[in-house]
Design an enzyme around this catalytic site. Structure first.
Site, short mmCIF file in Angstrom:
data_model
loop_
_atom_site.label_atom_id
_atom_site.label_comp_id
_atom_site.label_asym_id
_atom_site.label_seq_id
_atom_site.Cartn_x
_atom_site.Cartn_y
_atom_site.Cartn_z
N ASP A 168 -5.53 2.55 -3.31
CA ASP A 168 -4.22 3.20 -3.30
C ASP A 168 -4.17 4.36 -4.29
O ASP A 168 -3.59 5.41 -4.01
CB ASP A 168 -3.12 2.18 -3.62
CG ASP A 168 -3.03 1.10 -2.56
OD1 ASP A 168 -3.34 1.39 -1.39
OD2 ASP A 168 -2.65 -0.04 -2.90
N LYS A 218 0.81 -1.22 0.00
CA LYS A 218 0.00 0.00 0.00
C LYS A 218 0.84 1.27 0.00
O LYS A 218 0.56 2.22 -0.73
CB LYS A 218 -0.97 -0.01 1.18
CG LYS A 218 -2.13 -0.96 1.00
CD LYS A 218 -3.15 -0.80 2.08
CE LYS A 218 -4.36 -1.66 1.78
NZ LYS A 218 -5.04 -1.27 0.53
N ASN A 223 -12.11 2.41 3.89
CA ASN A 223 -13.18 1.96 3.02
C ASN A 223 -14.34 1.48 3.90
O ASN A 223 -14.30 1.64 5.13
CB ASN A 223 -12.70 0.89 2.03
CG ASN A 223 -12.22 -0.39 2.72
OD1 ASN A 223 -12.54 -0.66 3.89
ND2 ASN A 223 -11.45 -1.19 2.00
N LEU A 272 -16.36 4.42 -0.96
CA LEU A 272 -17.57 3.61 -1.13
C LEU A 272 -17.56 2.83 -2.44
O LEU A 272 -18.61 2.58 -3.03
CB LEU A 272 -18.80 4.54 -1.08
CG LEU A 272 -18.92 5.42 0.16
CD1 LEU A 272 -20.03 6.45 -0.03
CD2 LEU A 272 -19.18 4.57 1.40
N SER A 280 -8.13 3.53 -12.44
CA SER A 280 -7.35 2.40 -11.94
C SER A 280 -8.07 1.07 -12.14
O SER A 280 -7.46 0.07 -12.53
CB SER A 280 -7.02 2.61 -10.46
OG SER A 280 -6.48 1.44 -9.89
N GLU A 334 -19.50 3.82 -5.75
CA GLU A 334 -20.35 4.95 -5.35
C GLU A 334 -19.55 6.20 -4.98
O GLU A 334 -20.14 7.23 -4.64
CB GLU A 334 -21.24 4.54 -4.17
CG GLU A 334 -22.19 3.39 -4.49
CD GLU A 334 -23.06 3.69 -5.70
OE1 GLU A 334 -23.64 4.79 -5.75
OE2 GLU A 334 -23.14 2.82 -6.60
N GLU A 342 0.16 -1.25 7.17
CA GLU A 342 0.82 -2.52 6.87
C GLU A 342 2.15 -2.63 7.62
O GLU A 342 2.62 -3.73 7.88
CB GLU A 342 1.05 -2.67 5.36
CG GLU A 342 -0.23 -2.96 4.61
CD GLU A 342 -0.03 -3.14 3.12
OE1 GLU A 342 -0.91 -3.76 2.50
OE2 GLU A 342 0.98 -2.65 2.57
N ASP A 381 -10.19 -4.84 -12.59
CA ASP A 381 -9.45 -5.27 -11.40
C ASP A 381 -9.48 -4.13 -10.38
O ASP A 381 -9.04 -3.02 -10.67
CB ASP A 381 -8.00 -5.59 -11.79
CG ASP A 381 -7.15 -6.13 -10.65
OD1 ASP A 381 -7.64 -6.18 -9.51
OD2 ASP A 381 -5.99 -6.48 -10.91
N THR A 436 -7.88 -4.10 -7.50
CA THR A 436 -6.77 -4.24 -6.56
C THR A 436 -6.17 -2.91 -6.14
O THR A 436 -5.92 -2.67 -4.96
CB THR A 436 -5.66 -5.13 -7.17
OG1 THR A 436 -6.22 -6.37 -7.57
CG2 THR A 436 -4.56 -5.37 -6.16
#
Length: 305
Positions: free
Chosen positions: A253, A40, A184, A221, A283, A224, A140, A247, A249
């Protein structure tokens, strides 16, 4: 040029795509594999660098092949590494499963050398932190490192952002030093006990975060968009679609890196959140984490359109 200092982890992402995760003891045939840059902290630094900011990343690496992936990634994005190399440890790595049908993901991360990040790493870069426009951290790496970085930054009047991922209980002194916290939906629930499934419950979680001591919460969100919630305002910033989802993922970030960039350039918070939603929207149309972060011209074009 805006100055952003990021504290966080680099991990080499081993990305597996397939129809489902295997059960224990089961083998499932996947559809694709890729090895690339992640973590991250590194992803958010790369996202900010690709958007034009002057970015430094405080982290630790091993001395191995994965470390070379890190340095190559940062060089391409214009990120300045502030790195301690530990020959006795390994560079972080992550297992990422991506569902072929939905693009949703499940992740296991092993921070490796970055798991030893501590207050001494912050003190080594103290003047860099004090001179930043924005200091950005996640969870992390050990909490003590984030505590030290946020405290020094806040003491110097630097805008502080904590992306509380993975979520954990946070001390009151850290929360009070934050300008923004950016969970999130699941992280907001873990921090507050409020299950977030719509704007009304996001606002309830936002109120709970304010009660814990943060100045403002930006609750992401997914498609949203995001909710910017403070004592003065509560405003929904809609998601920005850039095409079909491939994706998810790196979306969070990309959002955090872009939010930091916009704030560092003096953008008003709602404007910064909209810029971040556009970066996240781009992204998710691409595979990978750091590799999916857009360039500035792409975000500007999407917002202009």
């Amino acid at each position: 040029m805006s100055r952003i200092v990021v504290l966080g982890v680099f991990a080499a992402d081993a990305i597996y795509r397939g129809s489902r995760l295997p059960a224990m003891g089961e083998t499932v045939l996947g559809s694709a594999f890729a090895l690339g840059p992640g973590g991250k902290g590194s992803n958010q630094a790369v996202a900010a660098g690709k958007l034009g900011a002057d970015v430094s990343l405080i982290t630790r690496l091993g001395k191995d092949a994965f470390a070379k992936i890190a340095y190559d990634t940062w060089a391409d994005a214009g990120v300045t590494p502030v790195v301690v190399e530990d020959p006795e440890a390994y560079t972080g790595s992550a297992f990422i499963f991506v569902d072929d049908r939905s693009g949703e993901n499940a992740i296991i991360i092993c921070p490796g050398a970055a798991g030893d990040l501590g207050p001494e790493d912050i003190l080594r870069a103290e003047e860099l932190v004090r001179g930043a426009d924005v200091f950005l951290a996640q969870l992390e790496q050990p909490l003590a490192a984030a505590l030290a970085g946020v405290r020094i930054a806040a003491d110097s009047g630097v805008t502080t952002i904590l992306n509380p991922a993975p979520a954990q209980r946070l001390p009151a002194n850290l929360l009070r030093d934050l300008t923004y916290i950016t969970p999130n939906e699941s992280e907001a629930e873990a921090l507050t006990g409020v299950a977030v499934h719509d704007l009304a419950t996001a606002r309830q979680a936002g109120d709970a975060l304010l009660a814990l001591g943060v100045s403002a919460a930006v609750i992401t969100l997914g498609a949203e968009g995001a909710l910017l919630h403070s004592a003065e305002r509560s405003e929904h910033v809609p998601g920005v679609s850039a095409g079909p989802v491939v994706d998810t993922t790196g979306a969070g970030d990309a959002f955090n890196g872009a939010f930091a960039v916009a704030l560092s350039e003096g953008a008003e918070p709602v404007e910064a959140a909209r810029f971040a939603c556009a970066a996240a929207g781009l992204s998710v149309t691409r595979k990978g984490a750091a590799t999916s972060s857009p360039r500035r011209t792409e975000v500007d074009a999407l917002l202009a359109g």
